[in-house]
Design an enzyme around this catalytic site. Structure first.
Site, PDB file in Angstrom:
ATOM      1  N   TYR A 175       2.220   5.377   6.573  1.00  0.00           N
ATOM      2  CA  TYR A 175       2.854   4.523   5.560  1.00  0.00           C
ATOM      3  C   TYR A 175       4.208   4.014   6.067  1.00  0.00           C
ATOM      4  O   TYR A 175       4.489   2.813   6.034  1.00  0.00           O
ATOM      5  CB  TYR A 175       3.024   5.306   4.242  1.00  0.00           C
ATOM      6  CG  TYR A 175       3.993   4.654   3.269  1.00  0.00           C
ATOM      7  CD1 TYR A 175       3.630   3.498   2.571  1.00  0.00           C
ATOM      8  CD2 TYR A 175       5.278   5.163   3.070  1.00  0.00           C
ATOM      9  CE1 TYR A 175       4.535   2.883   1.695  1.00  0.00           C
ATOM     10  CE2 TYR A 175       6.174   4.563   2.204  1.00  0.00           C
ATOM     11  CZ  TYR A 175       5.801   3.426   1.518  1.00  0.00           C
ATOM     12  OH  TYR A 175       6.693   2.815   0.672  1.00  0.00           O
TER      13      TYR A 175
ATOM     14  N   TYR B 190       0.886  -1.164   0.000  1.00  0.00           N
ATOM     15  CA  TYR B 190       0.000   0.000   0.000  1.00  0.00           C
ATOM     16  C   TYR B 190       0.923   1.213   0.000  1.00  0.00           C
ATOM     17  O   TYR B 190       1.626   1.454   0.995  1.00  0.00           O
ATOM     18  CB  TYR B 190      -0.895  -0.029   1.244  1.00  0.00           C
ATOM     19  CG  TYR B 190      -1.833   1.148   1.347  1.00  0.00           C
ATOM     20  CD1 TYR B 190      -3.188   1.000   1.080  1.00  0.00           C
ATOM     21  CD2 TYR B 190      -1.364   2.405   1.701  1.00  0.00           C
ATOM     22  CE1 TYR B 190      -4.052   2.090   1.171  1.00  0.00           C
ATOM     23  CE2 TYR B 190      -2.213   3.493   1.786  1.00  0.00           C
ATOM     24  CZ  TYR B 190      -3.556   3.324   1.514  1.00  0.00           C
ATOM     25  OH  TYR B 190      -4.411   4.397   1.599  1.00  0.00           O
TER      26      TYR B 190
HETATM   27  N1  LIG Z   1       7.121   4.074  -4.928  1.00  0.00           N
HETATM   28  C1  LIG Z   1       8.165   4.527  -4.194  1.00  0.00           C
HETATM   29  O1  LIG Z   1       8.616   5.682  -4.341  1.00  0.00           O
HETATM   30  C2  LIG Z   1       8.829   3.634  -3.211  1.00  0.00           C
HETATM   31  C3  LIG Z   1       8.413   2.343  -2.993  1.00  0.00           C
HETATM   32  N2  LIG Z   1       9.021   1.567  -2.037  1.00  0.00           N
HETATM   33  C4  LIG Z   1       8.570   0.223  -1.805  1.00  0.00           C
HETATM   34  O2  LIG Z   1       8.929  -0.536  -2.945  1.00  0.00           O
HETATM   35  C5  LIG Z   1       7.919  -1.476  -3.255  1.00  0.00           C
HETATM   36  C6  LIG Z   1       7.473  -1.337  -4.676  1.00  0.00           C
HETATM   37  O3  LIG Z   1       6.961  -0.043  -4.872  1.00  0.00           O
HETATM   38  P1  LIG Z   1       6.231   0.334  -6.231  1.00  0.00           P
HETATM   39  O4  LIG Z   1       6.608  -0.608  -7.297  1.00  0.00           O
HETATM   40  O5  LIG Z   1       6.435   1.800  -6.416  1.00  0.00           O
HETATM   41  O6  LIG Z   1       4.709   0.106  -5.821  1.00  0.00           O
HETATM   42  P2  LIG Z   1       3.413   0.508  -6.644  1.00  0.00           P
HETATM   43  O7  LIG Z   1       2.615   1.438  -5.825  1.00  0.00           O
HETATM   44  O8  LIG Z   1       3.780   0.886  -8.037  1.00  0.00           O
HETATM   45  O9  LIG Z   1       2.667  -0.891  -6.723  1.00  0.00           O
HETATM   46  C7  LIG Z   1       2.174  -1.521  -5.604  1.00  0.00           C
HETATM   47  C8  LIG Z   1       1.642  -2.861  -6.041  1.00  0.00           C
HETATM   48  O10 LIG Z   1       1.159  -3.539  -4.889  1.00  0.00           O
HETATM   49  C9  LIG Z   1      -0.060  -4.127  -5.249  1.00  0.00           C
HETATM   50  N3  LIG Z   1      -0.863  -4.440  -4.094  1.00  0.00           N
HETATM   51  C10 LIG Z   1      -1.413  -3.596  -3.203  1.00  0.00           C
HETATM   52  N4  LIG Z   1      -2.097  -4.289  -2.271  1.00  0.00           N
HETATM   53  C11 LIG Z   1      -1.961  -5.605  -2.603  1.00  0.00           C
HETATM   54  C12 LIG Z   1      -2.443  -6.804  -2.047  1.00  0.00           C
HETATM   55  N5  LIG Z   1      -3.229  -6.815  -0.950  1.00  0.00           N
HETATM   56  N6  LIG Z   1      -2.119  -7.976  -2.638  1.00  0.00           N
HETATM   57  C13 LIG Z   1      -1.374  -7.982  -3.735  1.00  0.00           C
HETATM   58  N7  LIG Z   1      -0.888  -6.882  -4.329  1.00  0.00           N
HETATM   59  C14 LIG Z   1      -1.192  -5.697  -3.758  1.00  0.00           C
HETATM   60  C15 LIG Z   1      -0.718  -3.142  -6.202  1.00  0.00           C
HETATM   61  O11 LIG Z   1      -1.709  -3.794  -6.916  1.00  0.00           O
HETATM   62  P3  LIG Z   1      -3.129  -3.155  -7.340  1.00  0.00           P
HETATM   63  O12 LIG Z   1      -2.938  -2.681  -8.741  1.00  0.00           O
HETATM   64  O13 LIG Z   1      -4.072  -4.304  -7.233  1.00  0.00           O
HETATM   65  O14 LIG Z   1      -3.416  -2.058  -6.357  1.00  0.00           O
HETATM   66  C16 LIG Z   1       0.499  -2.791  -7.049  1.00  0.00           C
HETATM   67  O15 LIG Z   1       0.708  -3.771  -8.023  1.00  0.00           O
HETATM   68  C17 LIG Z   1       6.831  -1.261  -2.196  1.00  0.00           C
HETATM   69  O16 LIG Z   1       7.029  -2.203  -1.185  1.00  0.00           O
HETATM   70  C18 LIG Z   1       7.066   0.127  -1.672  1.00  0.00           C
HETATM   71  O17 LIG Z   1       6.654   0.246  -0.324  1.00  0.00           O
HETATM   72  C19 LIG Z   1      10.080   2.010  -1.299  1.00  0.00           C
HETATM   73  C20 LIG Z   1      10.544   3.276  -1.477  1.00  0.00           C
HETATM   74  C21 LIG Z   1       9.989   4.194  -2.478  1.00  0.00           C
HETATM   75  C1  LIG Z   2       3.437  16.761  -6.949  1.00  0.00           C
HETATM   76  C2  LIG Z   2       4.271  17.659  -6.073  1.00  0.00           C
HETATM   77  C3  LIG Z   2       4.893  17.166  -4.945  1.00  0.00           C
HETATM   78  N1  LIG Z   2       5.643  17.985  -4.186  1.00  0.00           N
HETATM   79  C4  LIG Z   2       6.326  17.438  -2.979  1.00  0.00           C
HETATM   80  C5  LIG Z   2       5.436  16.747  -1.971  1.00  0.00           C
HETATM   81  C6  LIG Z   2       6.404  15.793  -1.304  1.00  0.00           C
HETATM   82  O1  LIG Z   2       7.105  16.466  -0.289  1.00  0.00           O
HETATM   83  C7  LIG Z   2       7.367  15.430  -2.422  1.00  0.00           C
HETATM   84  C8  LIG Z   2       7.096  14.062  -3.058  1.00  0.00           C
HETATM   85  O2  LIG Z   2       5.744  13.990  -3.348  1.00  0.00           O
HETATM   86  P1  LIG Z   2       5.013  12.680  -3.839  1.00  0.00           P
HETATM   87  O3  LIG Z   2       3.682  12.674  -3.159  1.00  0.00           O
HETATM   88  O4  LIG Z   2       5.049  12.646  -5.316  1.00  0.00           O
HETATM   89  O5  LIG Z   2       5.913  11.497  -3.337  1.00  0.00           O
HETATM   90  P2  LIG Z   2       5.701  10.490  -2.132  1.00  0.00           P
HETATM   91  O6  LIG Z   2       4.424   9.780  -2.290  1.00  0.00           O
HETATM   92  O7  LIG Z   2       5.994  11.131  -0.845  1.00  0.00           O
HETATM   93  O8  LIG Z   2       6.892   9.500  -2.497  1.00  0.00           O
HETATM   94  C9  LIG Z   2       7.214   8.503  -1.611  1.00  0.00           C
HETATM   95  O9  LIG Z   2       6.497   7.335  -1.965  1.00  0.00           O
HETATM   96  C10 LIG Z   2       6.665   6.286  -1.060  1.00  0.00           C
HETATM   97  C11 LIG Z   2       5.859   5.095  -1.574  1.00  0.00           C
HETATM   98  C12 LIG Z   2       8.050   6.015  -0.679  1.00  0.00           C
HETATM   99  O10 LIG Z   2       8.361   4.928  -0.182  1.00  0.00           O
HETATM  100  C13 LIG Z   2       9.028   7.144  -0.676  1.00  0.00           C
HETATM  101  O11 LIG Z   2      10.360   6.716  -0.886  1.00  0.00           O
HETATM  102  C14 LIG Z   2       8.696   8.241  -1.642  1.00  0.00           C
HETATM  103  O12 LIG Z   2       9.058   7.930  -2.964  1.00  0.00           O
HETATM  104  O13 LIG Z   2       7.238  16.457  -3.408  1.00  0.00           O
HETATM  105  C15 LIG Z   2       5.830  19.325  -4.497  1.00  0.00           C
HETATM  106  O14 LIG Z   2       6.536  20.055  -3.789  1.00  0.00           O
HETATM  107  N2  LIG Z   2       5.235  19.807  -5.627  1.00  0.00           N
HETATM  108  C16 LIG Z   2       4.450  19.049  -6.428  1.00  0.00           C
HETATM  109  O15 LIG Z   2       3.893  19.556  -7.448  1.00  0.00           O
END
Ligand SMILES: NC(=O)C1=CN([C@@H]2O[C@H](COP(=O)(O)OP(=O)(O)OC[C@H]3O[C@@H](n4cnc5c(N)ncnc54)[C@H](OP(=O)(O)O)[C@@H]3O)[C@@H](O)[C@H]2O)C=CC1
Ligand SMILES: Cc1cn([C@H]2C[C@H](O)[C@@H](COP(=O)(O)OP(=O)(O)O[C@H]3O[C@@H](C)C(=O)[C@@H](O)[C@H]3O)O2)c(=O)[nH]c1=O
Length: 298
Positions: free
Chosen positions: A127, A63
């Site tokens: 989160y 999530y």
């Molecule tokens: N995005 C980021 O910036 C960062 C991500 N991470 C971590 O890295 C990993 C990958 O991130 P990312 O690829 O960006 O994730 P995304 O948000 O792109 O994708 C998350 C995926 O998890 C699936 N999912 C959610 N709930 C469930 C469930 N109950 N069962 C099975 N699948 C589920 C979603 O499927 P559905 O389409 O069904 O919702 C989707 O495919 C995560 O663990 C995240 O916490 C760490 C740091 C930064």
């Molecule tokens: C879209 C936007 C965001 N921001 C800021 C808000 C925030 O502080 C920062 C990043 O915003 P976002 O909401 O896009 O990113 P955010 O959802 O916080 O991204 C995070 O996602 C999760 C899943 C992780 O695990 C983290 O590592 C990190 O990547 O940028 C601006 O200042 N201007 C903008 O127009």
């Protein structure tokens, strides 16, 4: 060596899609997601494992709606803590290791230097706290675990800051972006390649202890969100794609439901030392991202 069988959860996610796009020849890959595989369903996980018989499970499913989690904390914990625990427990029951993805948001961001794996955690958001609880569950249920904390993930697909910036540039001249939160953007295809390297390492070093535990794994180099946005637009304008000016603002100027760490920088030294696979510069990821965006337009 026989083909490695890798099961990946959450097939619509950024990292899972990158793993599909970059599957090495010697890997048999099964990427499953909802509704076929829901990580909150332990029996479903057991069934999927008994059908595919993987050598390792990678769990990027999560999530990830950082702001929404503040009001949906039960759901965030159900997926990020209980779901992660289920995957680890199902893997342990099948006698296989788990590679689990976690986040920089487990830290408070108050420290002045890049965080190392032994530093105290202190999430500021639901989160981050739910992901931290997930780390604990994974470690508790499966001794053979690799927990990879990454950060600021972006890809030409899925929901991410880089795609948001490109979308905003389509309809405004200037984008206001926070310049007081520092971290390392990490390109999902770089994460995918690193996960395959980790897979090879752990399957070839079954009995070693060295690879077990928590590792930091982010793009090389660091910036702040405004710097990330500027690099995106610098690369996009080189290829004639839309770009915008970036106006530095502070966190206080951009109120959000979830608090983010001011310092998200992670030290990758342990990961490089153990797995011998340093991640490329984050800027090279931006370059590849913009090239992919342009290809998609042709
Ligand atoms: N995005 C980021 O910036 C960062 C991500 N991470 C971590 O890295 C990993 C990958 O991130 P990312 O690829 O960006 O994730 P995304 O948000 O792109 O994708 C998350 C995926 O998890 C699936 N999912 C959610 N709930 C469930 C469930 N109950 N069962 C099975 N699948 C589920 C979603 O499927 P559905 O389409 O069904 O919702 C989707 O495919 C995560 O663990 C995240 O916490 C760490 C740091 C930064
Ligand atoms: C879209 C936007 C965001 N921001 C800021 C808000 C925030 O502080 C920062 C990043 O915003 P976002 O909401 O896009 O990113 P955010 O959802 O916080 O991204 C995070 O996602 C999760 C899943 C992780 O695990 C983290 O590592 C990190 O990547 O940028 C601006 O200042 N201007 C903008 O127009």
């Amino acid at each position: 060596m026989a083909a490695k069988r890798v099961l990946v959860t959450g097939n619509t996610g950024q990292v899972a899609q990158a793993m599909m796009a970059a599957k090495p020849e010697n890997v048999e890959l099964s990427c499953l997601g909802r509704p076929d595989l829901d990580i909150t369903d332990f029996d479903g996980l057991r069934r999927a494992i008994s059908v595919f018989r993987p050598d390792v499970i990678v769990n990027p499913a999560a999530y990830t709606a950082v702001d929404r989690a503040e009001t949906e904390s039960s759901l965030a914990y159900l997926v990020n803590r209980d779901g992660a625990g289920n995957v680890a427990r199902a893997a342990a029951a099948a006698g296989i290791p788990i590679i689990h993805l976690s986040t920089d948001y487990v830290f408070s961001g108050d420290a002045p230097d890049p965080y190392v794996e032994t530093d105290a955690v202190g999430p500021r958001s639901v989160y981050g706290a739910s992901k931290l609880a997930g780390e604990d569950y994974v470690a508790f249920y499966n001794a053979r675990h690799v927990i990879l904390r990454t950060a600021w993930v972006f890809a030409p697909w899925g929901n991410n800051f880089a795609r948001t910036m490109m979308r905003l540039a389509g309809d405004r001249e200037t984008v206001n972006v926070v310049a007081d939160q520092f971290g390392s953007p990490t390109y999902a295809p770089h994460i995918a390649a690193a996960i395959y390297a980790v897979t090879t390492h752990i399957l070839e070093n079954h009995e070693a202890d060295q690879w077990r535990g928590v590792f930091h794994m982010t793009g090389t180099g660091d910036t702040n969100w405004a710097g990330f946005a500027r690099e995106i637009f610098s690369e996009s304008s080189k290829l004639g794609l839309q770009s915008a000016n970036v106006q530095d603002i502070t966190t206080a100027d951009y109120p959000t439901p979830a608090k983010r760490p001011a310092n998200s920088r992670l030290s990758n030294r342990k990961f490089s030392d153990v797995f011998g696979h340093p991640l490329p510069e984050w800027k090279s990821g931006v370059h590849q991202f913009i090239e992919a965006v342009q290809r998609a337009l042709i």
